[in-house]
Design a protein around this motif. Structure first.
Motif, PDB file in Angstrom:
ATOM      1  N   MET A 139       0.830  -1.209   0.000  1.00  0.00           N
ATOM      2  CA  MET A 139       0.000   0.000   0.000  1.00  0.00           C
ATOM      3  C   MET A 139       0.862   1.255   0.000  1.00  0.00           C
ATOM      4  N   MET A 140       2.003   1.194   0.681  1.00  0.00           N
ATOM      5  CA  MET A 140       2.905   2.345   0.706  1.00  0.00           C
ATOM      6  C   MET A 140       3.596   2.518  -0.641  1.00  0.00           C
ATOM      7  N   LEU A 141       3.978   1.401  -1.285  1.00  0.00           N
ATOM      8  CA  LEU A 141       4.710   1.474  -2.548  1.00  0.00           C
ATOM      9  C   LEU A 141       3.803   1.679  -3.751  1.00  0.00           C
ATOM     10  N   CYS A 142       2.635   1.038  -3.732  1.00  0.00           N
ATOM     11  CA  CYS A 142       1.736   1.075  -4.895  1.00  0.00           C
ATOM     12  C   CYS A 142       0.292   1.007  -4.409  1.00  0.00           C
ATOM     13  N   PRO A 143      -0.295   2.127  -4.035  1.00  0.00           N
ATOM     14  CA  PRO A 143      -1.654   2.120  -3.475  1.00  0.00           C
ATOM     15  C   PRO A 143      -2.705   1.556  -4.434  1.00  0.00           C
TER      16      PRO A 143
END
Length: 397
Positions: A139-143
């Motif tokens: 979620m932090m890298l690719c929401p």
């Protein structure tokens, strides 16, 4: 809103299977580590008959214990999951490793060899299979990247069921196909269009002729070596339904023609008899009250049960998980570790995520695994394996 066009793509995969690799010398010295690792990879992929093939990423460590007549080797291997399903004849070395955005999967394996008189035997391996990135990390890298959800997600299997039905309506195959196994289910939210499900699954050819009036879900699969198989990918939207299905076909290994008046043999498959039916009136999927299309929850599926459900109840089609571990996740821990695992690897949609009491052709709980969205590499030897009957690699001087 304009409806989506459903496209069914059916392609035949004609893949060249490379010859078996030439035997490599597995020795008791440091130079024997790479050869032992390559041999281990062949054995692991040969035994891994569910899910996807793996490739070696690196040798983490290599230990040697000298004994009379040879040595014992222990390797720590890091593996990465590929996009090749286990029915794909392509050598695992040629398979593409799954990208991070597609939810990459890794396995850390402890592998043991016994080498005596130039005879290298793989005696044991155990692997921890998990996602490379947790849901929170992704979620932090690719929401916007879709998340993996348990393989018996209700809406995920609903989309698979529709894809299989569409497959059987739009082919020129001689026989109906049924669902053998779900490989993975990813789900993501598309702005203005709701939830989208991206599934991968395996189909197997049955005895039932195409066009017969029998419900395909009640058909008996052909013997594994006599059946065509298909690996399919589908896309499904909760708002607009099935969007696409694309499949690759794999021919049977036994193509011997039947003699005059000879019928296809019947084989006993894992689980015995017919695979569970899916649909109203099925013992594996009871008719849901209210007709809302969602079966009632049957506890101890994959992942945490919805609030208010009775965790002691389990499906007649899925055995209850082992205490302390199971492919369905661990629900009985007392140290908080299991709750942390469920936060990291569980479904991202909280109490709205329900679980399907049906798993297709094979029993779901094949071996222990902490992530219900994956097919873990099962330990070897398997339970019931005959002592002394081990894969070996004879090396001649």
């Amino acid at each position: 809103m304009k409806g989506f066009h459903i496209v069914v793509l059916l392609s035949s995969a004609v893949l060249r299977v490379s010859a078996a690799p030439a035997p490599e010398l597995v020795t008791c010295g440091e130079e024997g580590g790479p050869a032992a690792a390559r041999l281990a990879m062949h054995r692991i992929n040969e035994n891994h008959d569910h899910g996807y093939k793996f490739r070696l990423q690196k040798i983490q460590s290599h230990g040697v214990e000298k004994v009379d007549g040879g040595c014992n080797l222990e390797l720590q291997l890091n593996l990465l999951e590929t996009v090749c399903y286990n029915i794909n004849p392509k050598p695992f070395e040629d398979c593409q490793i799954r990208g991070e955005a597609e939810r990459a999967v890794m396995a850390n394996c402890t592998v043991q060899f016994s080498i005596r008189n130039n005879d290298a035997n793989l005696t044991k391996y155990e692997c921890d299979t998990r996602q490379v990135k947790t849901n929170q990390e992704m979620m932090m890298l690719c929401p916007d990247c879709p998340m993996l959800v348990p393989l018996n997600s209700v809406d995920g299997l609903k989309s698979v069921k529709e894809a299989v039905s569409k497959f059987n309506q739009n082919t020129t195959n001689q026989h109906y196909y049924i669902l053998k196994e779900v490989g993975r289910i990813r789900v993501g939210h598309v702005l203005g269009l709701g939830m989208h499900y991206y599934t991968e699954f395996e189909l197997v050819e049955t005895h039932c002729p195409m066009g017969s009036r029998i419900n395909p879900e009640a058909c008996q699969p052909l013997c594994p070596d006599r059946a065509h198989h298909a690996f399919c990918q589908s896309s499904y939207s909760n708002a607009t339904g099935l969007k696409s299905v694309a499949c690759d076909f794999y021919p049977p290994s036994n193509t011997t023609a039947l003699g005059p008046g000879e019928q296809e043999p019947l084989c006993r498959h894992h689980g015995g008899g017919h695979p569970p039916h899916v649909g109203h009136g099925s013992p594996c999927l009871p008719t849901p009250p209210g007709g809302d299309g969602h079966p009632p929850h049957v506890g101890h599926g994959h992942g945490p049960p919805p609030p208010g459900s009775d965790p002691r109840t389990h499906s007649p089609c899925i055995p209850p998980p082992r205490v302390g571990g199971g492919h369905g996740g661990r629900h009985h821990g007392g140290d908080g570790k299991d709750d942390k695992e469920k936060q990291h690897h569980g479904p991202p949609f909280g109490s709205k995520q329900h679980f399907h009491p049906f798993h297709p052709f094979h029993p779901f709980h094949r071996c222990r695994g902490s992530d219900p969205a994956l097919h873990p590499i099962c330990p070897w030897p398997r339970s019931g394996h005959r002592p002394g009957h081990r894969p070996s690699h004879r090396q001649d001087d």
